[in-house]
Design a protein around this motif. Structure first.
Motif, mmCIF file in Angstrom:
data_model
loop_
_atom_site.group_PDB
_atom_site.id
_atom_site.type_symbol
_atom_site.label_atom_id
_atom_site.label_comp_id
_atom_site.label_asym_id
_atom_site.label_seq_id
_atom_site.Cartn_x
_atom_site.Cartn_y
_atom_site.Cartn_z
ATOM 1 N N SER A 42 5.499 -11.642 111.161
ATOM 2 C CA SER A 42 4.580 -11.961 112.254
ATOM 3 C C SER A 42 3.126 -11.667 111.901
ATOM 4 C CB SER A 42 4.957 -11.159 113.508
ATOM 5 O OG SER A 42 6.281 -11.410 113.898
ATOM 6 N N LEU A 43 2.906 -10.849 110.881
ATOM 7 C CA LEU A 43 1.546 -10.421 110.537
ATOM 8 C C LEU A 43 0.850 -11.344 109.552
ATOM 9 C CD1 LEU A 43 2.154 -6.582 110.201
ATOM 10 C CD2 LEU A 43 1.220 -7.823 112.160
ATOM 11 N N ARG A 44 1.576 -12.242 108.976
ATOM 12 C CA ARG A 44 0.962 -13.145 108.001
ATOM 13 C C ARG A 44 0.060 -14.159 108.709
ATOM 14 N NH1 ARG A 44 3.118 -12.339 103.100
ATOM 15 N NH2 ARG A 44 5.150 -11.278 102.966
ATOM 16 N N ASN A 45 -0.927 -14.652 107.994
ATOM 17 C CA ASN A 45 -1.802 -15.679 108.555
ATOM 18 C C ASN A 45 -1.034 -16.990 108.712
ATOM 19 O OD1 ASN A 45 -4.173 -14.073 108.688
ATOM 20 N ND2 ASN A 45 -4.472 -14.353 106.479
ATOM 21 N N PRO A 46 -1.353 -17.764 109.743
ATOM 22 C CA PRO A 46 -0.660 -19.037 109.933
ATOM 23 C C PRO A 46 -0.942 -20.008 108.789
ATOM 24 C CG PRO A 46 -2.525 -18.855 111.434
ATOM 25 C CD PRO A 46 -2.363 -17.511 110.781
ATOM 26 N N GLU A 60 -1.099 -15.244 118.727
ATOM 27 C CA GLU A 60 -0.914 -14.381 119.898
ATOM 28 C C GLU A 60 0.129 -13.311 119.616
ATOM 29 O OE1 GLU A 60 0.083 -17.029 123.052
ATOM 30 O OE2 GLU A 60 -1.935 -17.896 123.187
ATOM 31 N N ASN A 61 1.209 -13.707 118.961
ATOM 32 C CA ASN A 61 2.248 -12.739 118.605
ATOM 33 C C ASN A 61 1.716 -11.744 117.574
ATOM 34 O OD1 ASN A 61 4.951 -11.639 118.569
ATOM 35 N ND2 ASN A 61 5.262 -12.688 116.620
ATOM 36 N N ARG A 62 0.929 -12.235 116.630
ATOM 37 C CA ARG A 62 0.337 -11.358 115.610
ATOM 38 C C ARG A 62 -0.543 -10.296 116.260
ATOM 39 N NH1 ARG A 62 -4.264 -11.218 112.129
ATOM 40 N NH2 ARG A 62 -3.704 -10.548 110.002
ATOM 41 N N ALA A 63 -1.341 -10.700 117.232
ATOM 42 C CA ALA A 63 -2.215 -9.752 117.923
ATOM 43 C C ALA A 63 -1.398 -8.685 118.645
ATOM 44 C CB ALA A 63 -3.118 -10.497 118.910
ATOM 45 N N ARG A 64 -0.280 -9.089 119.246
ATOM 46 C CA ARG A 64 0.578 -8.119 119.934
ATOM 47 C C ARG A 64 1.186 -7.129 118.950
ATOM 48 N NH1 ARG A 64 2.032 -12.732 123.042
ATOM 49 N NH2 ARG A 64 3.834 -13.112 121.682
ATOM 50 N N GLN A 65 1.597 -7.639 117.802
ATOM 51 C CA GLN A 65 2.206 -6.757 116.802
ATOM 52 C C GLN A 65 1.184 -5.773 116.236
ATOM 53 O OE1 GLN A 65 5.287 -6.466 116.317
ATOM 54 N NE2 GLN A 65 6.124 -8.330 117.213
ATOM 55 N N LYS A 67 -1.426 -4.619 117.800
ATOM 56 C CA LYS A 67 -1.654 -3.631 118.851
ATOM 57 C C LYS A 67 -0.529 -2.599 118.868
ATOM 58 C CE LYS A 67 -3.786 -1.868 122.371
ATOM 59 N NZ LYS A 67 -5.099 -1.189 122.202
ATOM 60 N N ARG A 68 0.699 -3.051 118.707
ATOM 61 C CA ARG A 68 1.834 -2.134 118.695
ATOM 62 C C ARG A 68 1.744 -1.180 117.510
ATOM 63 N NH1 ARG A 68 6.479 -1.784 116.113
ATOM 64 N NH2 ARG A 68 6.249 -3.813 115.089
ATOM 65 N N LEU A 69 1.371 -1.685 116.348
ATOM 66 C CA LEU A 69 1.245 -0.835 115.168
ATOM 67 C C LEU A 69 0.097 0.168 115.324
ATOM 68 C CD1 LEU A 69 1.861 -3.520 112.400
ATOM 69 C CD2 LEU A 69 3.373 -1.621 112.998
ATOM 70 N N GLU A 70 -0.981 -0.242 115.987
ATOM 71 C CA GLU A 70 -2.077 0.702 116.253
ATOM 72 C C GLU A 70 -1.595 1.847 117.137
ATOM 73 O OE1 GLU A 70 -5.197 -1.606 117.980
ATOM 74 O OE2 GLU A 70 -6.173 -1.976 116.050
ATOM 75 N N VAL A 81 -2.190 0.119 107.122
ATOM 76 C CA VAL A 81 -0.894 -0.033 107.805
ATOM 77 C C VAL A 81 -0.444 -1.489 107.760
ATOM 78 C CG1 VAL A 81 0.219 0.009 110.078
ATOM 79 C CG2 VAL A 81 -1.092 1.988 109.285
ATOM 80 N N LEU A 82 -1.353 -2.396 108.031
ATOM 81 C CA LEU A 82 -1.006 -3.819 108.027
ATOM 82 C C LEU A 82 -0.614 -4.281 106.621
ATOM 83 C CD1 LEU A 82 -3.742 -5.295 110.396
ATOM 84 C CD2 LEU A 82 -1.355 -4.777 110.931
#
Length: 320
Positions: A42-46, A60-65, A67-70, A81-82
């Motif tokens: 989910s963290l990879r660029n589209p 949108e999913n990447r941004a949520r992930q 935020k969760r990792l932060e 971390v990313l």
């Protein structure tokens, strides 16, 4: 009297009683508990060629992930971390058993930048898995020439010996032994004093975790062409009839499976657990693995058992 799944207190999960079920030749064991983590994907660029709507959903999913990792690791070193999460890759799908939580702890240490703890944890968990396999399964091989060498011991630390024993017992899936030995080499170089380790901690930790992930994926996974699963059943795995008495399958896979026919359904309980819904009796059909796979692939969605179907037939003389 014809004995069916509905006569058993635990139904499709009454594993010790399934030999007496009248329609057992039409049923197969379907494992349903699993652990995995696809966050790194989910963290990879589209990709440029993706549809714009797909790109937007991915971002949108990447941004949520992120935020969760932060929240989990803190914002101070979020770039590291990313990168660590992406480089580590997804955690492969695995049966739920003793190694899952420890595997996650080792991965979390790497993501947080604690490379030596991650390296040691990955190596230690590899050794723990090897020991579990021998200790959990050895009583099935009392006639083996290896039994007298392992039956009194409580632990093993010589990996090549353990891998050779498990290989001779036909416990390991294809390729697992080689991954264990490669992880064992990393263990020996890293755990025993070696000044060069300081220069390669991150690379070694990443390599160890990737080796460990491969072991778990191939030995405890679902979709890695394990020899005990029927081929050509997209979206699900079923134990081959010939492997139902295989020591590894009987010890690890079947206890986490439901004994189902090809028209079974699944339901998510209020507690968040998946459970099986199925017909009580599939008749006297004696299905080969290939026939079972065909019936599963070609099943009519309207005939798949659902909660609505069960409620609609409650109180009637129903086969459900």
């Amino acid at each position: 009297m014809r004995r069916t799944i509905s006569d058993l207190a635990r139904g499709v999960y009454a594993h010790s009683e399934h030999t007496d079920v009248a329609d057992r030749q039409a049923r197969r064991y379907h494992p349903y508990s699993f652990d995995f983590d696809s966050t790194p994907l989910s963290l990879r660029n589209p990709e440029e060629h993706w549809d714009e709507q797909v790109k937007q959903l991915h971002l949108e999913n990447r941004a949520r992930q992120i935020k969760r990792l932060e929240l989990e690791y803190g914002a101070l070193n979020i770039d590291e971390v990313l990168k660590n999460t992406i480089d580590l890759g997804p955690k492969s799908m695995s049966l739920l058993t003793y190694h899952n939580r420890l595997h996650q702890q080792a991965r979390s240490a790497f993501v947080a930048g604690f490379y030596y703890p991650a390296l040691v944890a990955a190596c230690a968990l590899g050794e723990r898995i090897l020991n579990h396999l021998v200790l959990d399964l050895r009583d099935n091989f009392k006639s083996s020439e290896h039994y007298k060498k392992v039956y009194r011991k409580d632990s093993f630390d010589h990996w090549p010996f353990v891998v050779s024993v498990l290989t001779d017992w036909s416990v390991l899936a294809d390729g697992v032994g080689a991954e264990f030995l490669a992880l064992g080499e990393l263990r020996n170089r890293s755990i025993h004093f070696n000044p060069e380790t300081y220069q390669s901690l991150r690379a070694d930790a990443l390599g160890a975790l990737q080796r460990l992930n491969a072991v778990i994926a191939m030995q405890f996974g679902y979709f890695g062409r394990q020899p005990w699963f029927i081929e050509n059943t997209p979206g699900a795995q079923f134990v081959k009839r010939a492997y139902e008495e295989h020591p590894f399958v009987r010890t690890y896979v079947i206890p986490r499976s439901g004994f189902v026919g090809p028209l079974y359904g699944m339901e998510l309980s209020e507690q968040g657990f998946w459970t099986h819904l199925d017909y009580a009796d599939y008749g006297d059909a004696d299905l080969s693995d290939e026939e079972f796979a065909t019936r599963y692939r070609d099943r009519d969605p309207a005939a798949v058992v659902s909660r609505q179907m069960i409620e609609a037939t409650r109180g009637r003389n129903s086969p459900i």
